[in-house]
Motif scaffolding. Structure first.
Motif, PDB file in Angstrom:
ATOM      1  N   MET A 281       6.961 -37.768   9.411  1.00  0.00           N
ATOM      2  CA  MET A 281       8.395 -37.466   9.309  1.00  0.00           C
ATOM      3  C   MET A 281       8.985 -37.285  10.695  1.00  0.00           C
ATOM      4  N   GLU A 282      10.148 -37.876  10.920  1.00  0.00           N
ATOM      5  CA  GLU A 282      10.845 -37.686  12.176  1.00  0.00           C
ATOM      6  C   GLU A 282      11.570 -36.340  12.168  1.00  0.00           C
ATOM      7  N   ARG A 283      11.873 -35.850  13.371  1.00  0.00           N
ATOM      8  CA  ARG A 283      12.518 -34.537  13.488  1.00  0.00           C
ATOM      9  C   ARG A 283      13.834 -34.487  12.704  1.00  0.00           C
ATOM     10  N   GLN A 284      14.634 -35.561  12.799  1.00  0.00           N
ATOM     11  CA  GLN A 284      15.914 -35.577  12.083  1.00  0.00           C
ATOM     12  C   GLN A 284      15.694 -35.500  10.574  1.00  0.00           C
ATOM     13  N   ASP A 285      14.670 -36.186  10.063  1.00  0.00           N
ATOM     14  CA  ASP A 285      14.375 -36.148   8.629  1.00  0.00           C
ATOM     15  C   ASP A 285      14.004 -34.734   8.201  1.00  0.00           C
ATOM     16  N   ILE A 286      13.204 -34.058   9.033  1.00  0.00           N
ATOM     17  CA  ILE A 286      12.793 -32.682   8.727  1.00  0.00           C
ATOM     18  C   ILE A 286      14.010 -31.770   8.672  1.00  0.00           C
ATOM     19  N   GLU A 287      14.907 -31.921   9.653  1.00  0.00           N
ATOM     20  CA  GLU A 287      16.091 -31.065   9.691  1.00  0.00           C
ATOM     21  C   GLU A 287      16.986 -31.306   8.484  1.00  0.00           C
ATOM     22  N   VAL A 288      17.158 -32.572   8.103  1.00  0.00           N
ATOM     23  CA  VAL A 288      17.970 -32.888   6.918  1.00  0.00           C
ATOM     24  C   VAL A 288      17.359 -32.234   5.685  1.00  0.00           C
ATOM     25  N   PHE A 289      16.065 -32.382   5.514  1.00  0.00           N
ATOM     26  CA  PHE A 289      15.401 -31.798   4.349  1.00  0.00           C
ATOM     27  C   PHE A 289      15.545 -30.272   4.335  1.00  0.00           C
ATOM     28  N   LEU A 290      15.285 -29.624   5.476  1.00  0.00           N
ATOM     29  CA  LEU A 290      15.314 -28.160   5.527  1.00  0.00           C
ATOM     30  C   LEU A 290      16.713 -27.599   5.290  1.00  0.00           C
ATOM     31  N   VAL A 291      17.716 -28.253   5.855  1.00  0.00           N
ATOM     32  CA  VAL A 291      19.091 -27.761   5.660  1.00  0.00           C
ATOM     33  C   VAL A 291      19.532 -27.984   4.217  1.00  0.00           C
ATOM     34  N   LEU A 292      19.199 -29.133   3.651  1.00  0.00           N
ATOM     35  CA  LEU A 292      19.555 -29.382   2.248  1.00  0.00           C
ATOM     36  C   LEU A 292      18.825 -28.409   1.329  1.00  0.00           C
ATOM     37  N   ALA A 293      17.577 -28.092   1.646  1.00  0.00           N
ATOM     38  CA  ALA A 293      16.824 -27.124   0.840  1.00  0.00           C
ATOM     39  C   ALA A 293      17.465 -25.739   0.902  1.00  0.00           C
ATOM     40  N   GLU A 294      18.133 -25.447   2.020  1.00  0.00           N
ATOM     41  CA  GLU A 294      18.825 -24.154   2.155  1.00  0.00           C
ATOM     42  C   GLU A 294      20.190 -24.179   1.482  1.00  0.00           C
ATOM     43  N   GLU A 295      20.951 -25.237   1.730  1.00  0.00           N
ATOM     44  CA  GLU A 295      22.320 -25.317   1.219  1.00  0.00           C
ATOM     45  C   GLU A 295      22.376 -25.720  -0.261  1.00  0.00           C
ATOM     46  N   LEU A 296      21.441 -26.608  -0.669  1.00  0.00           N
ATOM     47  CA  LEU A 296      21.448 -27.186  -2.016  1.00  0.00           C
ATOM     48  C   LEU A 296      22.817 -27.801  -2.333  1.00  0.00           C
ATOM     49  N   HIS A 297      23.362 -28.481  -1.321  1.00  0.00           N
ATOM     50  CA  HIS A 297      24.683 -29.100  -1.457  1.00  0.00           C
ATOM     51  C   HIS A 297      24.783 -30.194  -0.390  1.00  0.00           C
ATOM     52  N   PHE A 298      24.995 -31.435  -0.814  1.00  0.00           N
ATOM     53  CA  PHE A 298      24.964 -32.550   0.130  1.00  0.00           C
ATOM     54  C   PHE A 298      26.122 -32.498   1.135  1.00  0.00           C
ATOM     55  N   ALA A 299      27.323 -32.162   0.667  1.00  0.00           N
ATOM     56  CA  ALA A 299      28.479 -32.144   1.575  1.00  0.00           C
ATOM     57  C   ALA A 299      28.346 -31.051   2.632  1.00  0.00           C
ATOM     58  N   ARG A 300      27.914 -29.856   2.211  1.00  0.00           N
ATOM     59  CA  ARG A 300      27.751 -28.760   3.176  1.00  0.00           C
ATOM     60  C   ARG A 300      26.646 -29.080   4.181  1.00  0.00           C
ATOM     61  N   THR A 301      25.585 -29.729   3.719  1.00  0.00           N
ATOM     62  CA  THR A 301      24.500 -30.137   4.620  1.00  0.00           C
ATOM     63  C   THR A 301      25.020 -31.127   5.649  1.00  0.00           C
ATOM     64  N   ALA A 302      25.794 -32.101   5.199  1.00  0.00           N
ATOM     65  CA  ALA A 302      26.369 -33.097   6.106  1.00  0.00           C
ATOM     66  C   ALA A 302      27.277 -32.428   7.135  1.00  0.00           C
ATOM     67  N   GLU A 303      28.062 -31.461   6.680  1.00  0.00           N
ATOM     68  CA  GLU A 303      28.975 -30.751   7.590  1.00  0.00           C
ATOM     69  C   GLU A 303      28.193 -29.974   8.650  1.00  0.00           C
ATOM     70  N   ARG A 304      27.142 -29.282   8.229  1.00  0.00           N
ATOM     71  CA  ARG A 304      26.328 -28.506   9.187  1.00  0.00           C
ATOM     72  C   ARG A 304      25.658 -29.392  10.219  1.00  0.00           C
ATOM     73  N   LEU A 305      25.210 -30.571   9.789  1.00  0.00           N
ATOM     74  CA  LEU A 305      24.478 -31.465  10.689  1.00  0.00           C
ATOM     75  C   LEU A 305      25.378 -32.482  11.384  1.00  0.00           C
ATOM     76  N   HIS A 306      26.679 -32.440  11.073  1.00  0.00           N
ATOM     77  CA  HIS A 306      27.653 -33.330  11.705  1.00  0.00           C
ATOM     78  C   HIS A 306      27.321 -34.798  11.465  1.00  0.00           C
ATOM     79  N   VAL A 307      26.963 -35.096  10.223  1.00  0.00           N
ATOM     80  CA  VAL A 307      26.729 -36.484   9.813  1.00  0.00           C
ATOM     81  C   VAL A 307      27.448 -36.697   8.486  1.00  0.00           C
ATOM     82  N   SER A 308      27.415 -37.908   7.975  1.00  0.00           N
ATOM     83  CA  SER A 308      28.074 -38.187   6.693  1.00  0.00           C
ATOM     84  C   SER A 308      27.165 -37.785   5.531  1.00  0.00           C
TER      85      SER A 308
END
Length: 200
Positions: free
Chosen positions: A1-28
Motif C-alpha cells: 500500500m502506498e502512503r496516500q492509500d493508507i491515509e485515505v483508508f485511515l481517514v475514511l475509517a475515522e470519518e465514515l463519510h466520503f465527502a468529509r474524507t475528501a474535504e480533510r485530504l483536499h481531494v475529490s
C-alpha cells in the motif's frame, strides 16, 4: 500500500463519510472512491459497507484498521521527531502568559504543539504584570502571550491570538465619563495610568 492509500483508508475509517474524507485530504470524493475500490480489489473483499444512509467498516476493514493504525502513528511520530530535530526543535518549549483569559487560548495551543512535535515538552508559566517582558529578556521563556501594543525594540511581536475591548475608567464627573467612544488623541491629552504598570 502506498502512503496516500493508507491515509485515505485511515481517514475514511475515522470519518465514515466520503465527502468529509475528501474535504480533510483536499481531494475529490471520486478520488476517495477510486482509492478504496483499488484497495478492495487488491484485498479481494470490501473494506466498507456503503448504503444511502451510512458507511461502516466490514470485518476485513476493521482488521486492517487495527493492524495499520499503530504502525501509521509510529511512522508519523518518527517523521515529526526527525523534522523537529532537523529544524533544531528539541527540549522544552517555555511559554509565558499573562492572565486566566489568555490561558484558555494557550492550553489548546500547547496541546496542538505536543501533538505535532512528539517528544517535545511545553512548560507554561504566568508572567507578573510588573515584569511583563522580563522573562523574555532573561531567556526564562521562549515566547510569551502578552497584551499589545508592545513597542520593545529588542523583542519580536508575533500574531494576535486573542482580541478583547479595552476599557477606560474615569471618575463619574470626568468629561469623558458618559462617552461611548474615546479617540487616541483625547486619551493622549489626559494623564493615564495603565494597568500594565500595576505591581504583581
Amino acid at each position: 500500500m502506498e502512503r496516500q492509500d493508507i491515509e485515505v483508508f485511515l481517514v475514511l475509517a475515522e470519518e465514515l463519510h466520503f465527502a468529509r474524507t475528501a474535504e480533510r485530504l483536499h481531494v475529490s470524493a471520486a478520488t476517495i472512491s477510486q482509492t478504496i475500490a483499488k484497495l478492495e480489489r487488491r484485498f479481494g473483499a470490501p473494506l466498507f459497507r456503503r448504503t444511502t444512509r451510512r458507511v461502516e467498516l466490514t470485518s476485513l476493514g476493521r482488521q486492517l484498521l487495527d493492524d495499520l493504525q499503530p504502525a501509521h502513528t509510529q511512522v508519523q511520530a518518527a517523521i515529526a521527531r526527525a523534522t523537529a530535530a532537523g529544524h533544531g526543535i528539541t527540549g522544552t518549549l517555555e511559554l509565558g502568559y499573562m492572565s486566566a483569559a489568555v490561558a484558555q487560548v494557550v492550553l489548546p495551543l500547547a496541546d496542538t504543539f505536543r501533538d505535532r512535535v512528539p517528544g517535545r515538552r511545553v512548560a507554561i508559566r504566568e508572567t507578573a504584570l510588573a515584569d511583563l517582558f522580563g522573562p523574555l529578556r532573561r531567556a526564562e521563556v521562549d515566547l510569551s502571550v502578552l497584551p499589545l501594543p508592545a513597542e520593545e525594540p529588542d523583542l519580536a511581536v508575533g500574531p494576535v491570538l486573542l482580541s478583547e475591548p479595552a476599557m477606560l475608567a474615569v471618575p463619574t464627573d470626568h468629561p469623558l465619563a458618559h462617552r461611548t467612544h474615546v479617540s487616541r488623541d483625547e486619551i493622549a491629552r489626559e494623564k493615564v495610568f495603565f494597568a500594565e504598570a500595576l505591581p504583581g
